[in-house]
Design a protein around this motif. Structure first.
Motif, PDB file in Angstrom:
ATOM      1  N   ARG A   1       0.815  -1.221   0.000  1.00 23.11           N
ATOM      2  CA  ARG A   1       0.000   0.000   0.000  1.00 23.11           C
ATOM      3  C   ARG A   1       0.846   1.269   0.000  1.00 23.11           C
ATOM      4  O   ARG A   1       0.327   2.357  -0.251  1.00 23.11           O
ATOM      5  CB  ARG A   1      -0.943  -0.020   1.203  1.00 23.11           C
ATOM      6  CG  ARG A   1      -1.986  -1.133   1.048  1.00 23.11           C
ATOM      7  CD  ARG A   1      -2.837  -1.282   2.269  1.00 23.11           C
ATOM      8  NE  ARG A   1      -3.769  -0.166   2.407  1.00 23.11           N
ATOM      9  CZ  ARG A   1      -4.688  -0.092   3.357  1.00 23.11           C
ATOM     10  NH1 ARG A   1      -4.782  -1.049   4.255  1.00 23.11           N
ATOM     11  NH2 ARG A   1      -5.503   0.924   3.412  1.00 23.11           N
ATOM     12  N   VAL A   2       2.143   1.167   0.297  1.00 23.65           N
ATOM     13  CA  VAL A   2       2.998   2.369   0.210  1.00 23.65           C
ATOM     14  C   VAL A   2       3.262   2.760  -1.247  1.00 23.65           C
ATOM     15  O   VAL A   2       3.685   3.877  -1.515  1.00 23.65           O
ATOM     16  CB  VAL A   2       4.350   2.192   0.949  1.00 23.65           C
ATOM     17  CG1 VAL A   2       4.117   1.833   2.413  1.00 23.65           C
ATOM     18  CG2 VAL A   2       5.244   1.169   0.269  1.00 23.65           C
ATOM     19  N   LEU A   3       3.031   1.827  -2.174  1.00 28.05           N
ATOM     20  CA  LEU A   3       3.249   2.120  -3.600  1.00 28.05           C
ATOM     21  C   LEU A   3       1.983   2.784  -4.130  1.00 28.05           C
ATOM     22  O   LEU A   3       1.056   2.119  -4.573  1.00 28.05           O
ATOM     23  CB  LEU A   3       3.569   0.833  -4.357  1.00 28.05           C
ATOM     24  CG  LEU A   3       4.914   0.199  -3.967  1.00 28.05           C
ATOM     25  CD1 LEU A   3       4.951  -1.275  -4.317  1.00 28.05           C
ATOM     26  CD2 LEU A   3       6.059   0.931  -4.650  1.00 28.05           C
ATOM     27  N   ASP A   4       1.935   4.107  -4.068  1.00 27.20           N
ATOM     28  CA  ASP A   4       0.685   4.822  -4.345  1.00 27.20           C
ATOM     29  C   ASP A   4       0.664   5.487  -5.718  1.00 27.20           C
ATOM     30  O   ASP A   4      -0.242   6.251  -6.016  1.00 27.20           O
ATOM     31  CB  ASP A   4       0.387   5.845  -3.242  1.00 27.20           C
ATOM     32  CG  ASP A   4       1.464   6.892  -3.102  1.00 27.20           C
ATOM     33  OD1 ASP A   4       2.577   6.696  -3.637  1.00 27.20           O
ATOM     34  OD2 ASP A   4       1.194   7.924  -2.455  1.00 27.20           O
ATOM     35  N   ARG A   5       1.669   5.220  -6.549  1.00 26.41           N
ATOM     36  CA  ARG A   5       1.616   5.714  -7.919  1.00 26.41           C
ATOM     37  C   ARG A   5       2.302   4.697  -8.830  1.00 26.41           C
ATOM     38  O   ARG A   5       3.344   4.146  -8.478  1.00 26.41           O
ATOM     39  CB  ARG A   5       2.306   7.071  -8.046  1.00 26.41           C
ATOM     40  CG  ARG A   5       2.191   7.615  -9.474  1.00 26.41           C
ATOM     41  CD  ARG A   5       2.654   9.046  -9.615  1.00 26.41           C
ATOM     42  NE  ARG A   5       1.884   9.968  -8.799  1.00 26.41           N
ATOM     43  CZ  ARG A   5       1.809  11.279  -9.040  1.00 26.41           C
ATOM     44  NH1 ARG A   5       2.451  11.802 -10.064  1.00 26.41           N
ATOM     45  NH2 ARG A   5       1.113  12.068  -8.245  1.00 26.41           N
ATOM     46  N   ILE A   6       1.695   4.454  -9.987  1.00 24.84           N
ATOM     47  CA  ILE A   6       2.254   3.508 -10.956  1.00 24.84           C
ATOM     48  C   ILE A   6       2.627   4.268 -12.213  1.00 24.84           C
ATOM     49  O   ILE A   6       1.838   5.081 -12.717  1.00 24.84           O
ATOM     50  CB  ILE A   6       1.237   2.397 -11.296  1.00 24.84           C
ATOM     51  CG1 ILE A   6       0.859   1.621 -10.028  1.00 24.84           C
ATOM     52  CG2 ILE A   6       1.805   1.444 -12.348  1.00 24.84           C
ATOM     53  CD1 ILE A   6      -0.267   0.624 -10.231  1.00 24.84           C
ATOM     54  N   VAL A   7       3.839   4.037 -12.727  1.00 18.28           N
ATOM     55  CA  VAL A   7       4.273   4.671 -13.971  1.00 18.28           C
ATOM     56  C   VAL A   7       4.830   3.605 -14.919  1.00 18.28           C
ATOM     57  O   VAL A   7       5.180   2.508 -14.497  1.00 18.28           O
ATOM     58  CB  VAL A   7       5.366   5.753 -13.715  1.00 18.28           C
ATOM     59  CG1 VAL A   7       4.843   6.857 -12.799  1.00 18.28           C
ATOM     60  CG2 VAL A   7       6.637   5.130 -13.157  1.00 18.28           C
TER      61      VAL A   7
END
Ligand code: ZN
Length: 344
Positions: A314-320
């Motif tokens: 849940r700390v990964l709050d942006r995907i590129v």
């Protein structure tokens, strides 16, 4: 193939580089499925001197093994693997002492010692000791959490272990970045009774509370120290997880440890000298920690992720995408994202 290179402060580019290939007989080539941008990548992003050749970036990844060298025994082409931020042989004296970051044949990805993981593929030295085969499919919903085994979850856990967290202990976590948030997960997982997060970003504090933080201290410096003492009967906490690495955060960490307490530090120190040496001495405070031996923690942490007891992803709050990595650096640097996941 394409890879991320940093040429200086604020200058991140995606460029074509020679394809990753097996060079040593102990190597594997991993085709990257997911990678991350790390808080520690932001230090060079802010301060790096211009380089004509650039530096290959990234040290966290999950991917599929594409090829292995002649001496690789346990890792096979087609395996889905997670890669710790350091490589290690798994057989030397320090690997046997569960300290693979001190492996005598080891080194760190994305530092010049080995390729970077923010790329389509990379060469992984010491494949048998380094890579960990995951018991799930490549599109499993748990993938973001499994990816944190590369670094931040293992690093938060290491801070907690170094700070001697255990049942009935009071804990403070200095820093509300991805590692600090994983430190909250780790402290709760190890049975801490009270977990105080020191941070000031509303979105991160909210996540810290979901992860098990019981109190929030948003002050800084002496005021933060006062608040923590007030919350702990005047004495300070048993265990402090220092997850920043700045002089001020370290001074705060030592100042909020109660006599006989311990500070576990995993924030890369940005200063040669350690602050608060006198209070550390007179209070018999243990200061421990360093680069987390995350490879040695994967086996312990994996079941809790697989069985859903912890959700560090849940700390990964942006995907590129890979092409959007330069924008991912900007977003993390401007605190618009806690931590960025790269999907290839
Ligand atoms: Zn070793």
């Amino acid at each position: 193939m394409r890879a991320t290179l940093m040429y200086g402060a604020g200058d991140v580019r995606i460029e074509n580089v020679p394809d990753a290939r097996v060079i040593e007989r102990t190597d594997a080539v991993v085709v990257v499925g997911r990678a991350c941008i790390c808080g520690s990548d932001l230090w060079p992003y802010r301060t790096m001197e211009h380089s004509d050749t650039g530096r290959r970036m990234g040290h966290e990844a999950i991917g599929i093994v594409d090829a292995v060298g002649a001496d690789v025994r346990t890792i096979k082409a087609g395996n889905l693997v997670v890669m710790p931020f350091a490589y290690s042989d798994g057989t030397c004296v320090f690997c046997h002492e569960a300290l693979p970051t001190s492996c005598i044949h080891g080194g760190f990805f994305g530092t010049g010692e080995a390729d970077g993981a923010q790329a389509e593929a990379l060469r992984v030295p010491q494949a048998d000791g380094t890579l960990f085969v995951l018991p799930v499919g490549k599109d499993d919903a748990l993938m973001p959490s499994l990816l944190t085994l590369s670094d931040v979850m293992g690093t938060g856990h290491h801070a907690a272990v170094a700070a001697k967290v255990g049942p009935r202990k009071t804990v403070a976590v200095v820093g509300d970045g991805a590692v600090g948030l994983c430190g909250v997960i780790a402290a709760r997982r190890l049975g801490a009774e009270e977990i105080i997060i020191l941070g000031r970003h509303a979105d991160r504090i909210a996540l810290a509370r979901k992860f098990g933080a019981t109190d929030v201290v948003s002050e800084r410096g002496d005021e933060a120290v006062e608040r923590v003492r007030k919350l702990t009967g005047g004495f300070g906490v048993h265990s402090v997880l220092e997850c920043v690495g700045l002089t001020e955060s370290m001074r705060t960490a030592i100042s909020i440890a109660r006599p006989g307490g311990a500070v576990g530090r995993v924030g890369v120190p940005q200063d040669e000298t350690m602050p608060a040496s006198l209070p550390a001495f007179y209070n018999n405070v243990t200061v421990s920690g360093g680069p987390a031996p995350v490879r040695a923690y994967i086996e312990e942490l994996l079941p809790d992720i697989i069985e859903g007891r912890i959700e560090p992803g849940r700390v990964l709050d942006r995907i590129v995408s890979l092409d959007e990595v330069p924008d991912g650096y900007r977003a993390m640097n401007e605190r618009q994202a806690i931590k960025v996941m790269v999907e290839l």
